[in-house]
Write a protein that holds these residues in place. Structure first.
Motif, short mmCIF file in Angstrom:
data_model
loop_
_atom_site.label_atom_id
_atom_site.label_comp_id
_atom_site.label_asym_id
_atom_site.label_seq_id
_atom_site.Cartn_x
_atom_site.Cartn_y
_atom_site.Cartn_z
N MET A 1 96.93 87.50 -42.98
CA MET A 1 96.37 86.21 -43.33
C MET A 1 94.91 86.20 -42.92
SD MET A 1 97.50 82.56 -41.80
CE MET A 1 96.24 81.37 -41.57
N HIS A 3 91.19 84.30 -42.53
CA HIS A 3 90.65 82.98 -42.24
C HIS A 3 89.38 82.78 -43.05
CE1 HIS A 3 93.37 82.19 -38.96
NE2 HIS A 3 93.10 83.37 -38.47
N GLU A 20 87.53 71.80 -40.72
CA GLU A 20 88.81 72.34 -41.19
C GLU A 20 88.90 73.84 -40.96
OE1 GLU A 20 92.59 72.00 -42.32
OE2 GLU A 20 91.23 70.30 -42.15
N ARG A 21 87.81 74.54 -41.26
CA ARG A 21 87.79 75.99 -41.01
C ARG A 21 87.91 76.28 -39.52
NH1 ARG A 21 83.56 75.78 -45.04
NH2 ARG A 21 82.04 75.87 -43.36
N LYS A 23 89.40 74.45 -37.35
CA LYS A 23 90.77 74.14 -36.95
C LYS A 23 91.70 75.33 -37.20
CE LYS A 23 93.54 70.08 -37.26
NZ LYS A 23 93.85 68.88 -38.03
N CYS A 24 91.47 76.07 -38.29
CA CYS A 24 92.28 77.26 -38.58
C CYS A 24 92.16 78.28 -37.44
CB CYS A 24 91.83 77.91 -39.89
SG CYS A 24 92.22 76.97 -41.36
N TYR A 25 90.95 78.48 -36.96
CA TYR A 25 90.73 79.42 -35.87
C TYR A 25 91.36 78.92 -34.57
CZ TYR A 25 87.57 82.32 -38.60
OH TYR A 25 87.06 83.16 -39.54
N GLU A 26 91.26 77.62 -34.32
CA GLU A 26 91.85 77.06 -33.11
C GLU A 26 93.36 77.23 -33.11
OE1 GLU A 26 90.38 73.07 -33.22
OE2 GLU A 26 88.55 73.58 -32.12
N LEU A 27 93.99 76.99 -34.24
CA LEU A 27 95.45 77.16 -34.33
C LEU A 27 95.86 78.61 -34.10
CD1 LEU A 27 96.29 74.84 -37.36
CD2 LEU A 27 96.86 74.46 -34.95
N GLU A 28 95.10 79.53 -34.67
CA GLU A 28 95.41 80.95 -34.47
C GLU A 28 95.24 81.35 -33.02
OE1 GLU A 28 96.86 84.56 -35.38
OE2 GLU A 28 96.77 82.83 -36.72
#
Length: 63
Positions: A1, A3, A20-21, A23-28
């Protein structure tokens, strides 16, 4: 996946897309952190079990 790329030059705009981008890194990072904690916990449990097994084998009389 993969990012979406973070363009740090866009961070000063603080756009919804940048957030939003980000946030993707924070979740990972949160998932990775949890995985590392689980690996450490499992490793400690394995070491503890090995120590117990070794101790038990040292208490057995030799034939």
């Amino acid at each position: 996946m993969g990012h979406p790329p973070l363009e740090f030059s866009d961070c000063y705009l603080d756009s919804p897309d940048f957030r939003e981008r980000l946030k993707c890194y924070e979740l990972e990072l949160e998932r990775t952190n949890k995985f590392i904690k689980d690996v450490i916990k499992d490793g400690n449990a394995l070491i503890s079990a090995m120590r117990s097994k070794w101790k038990a084998s040292m208490d057995e009389p030799f034939p």
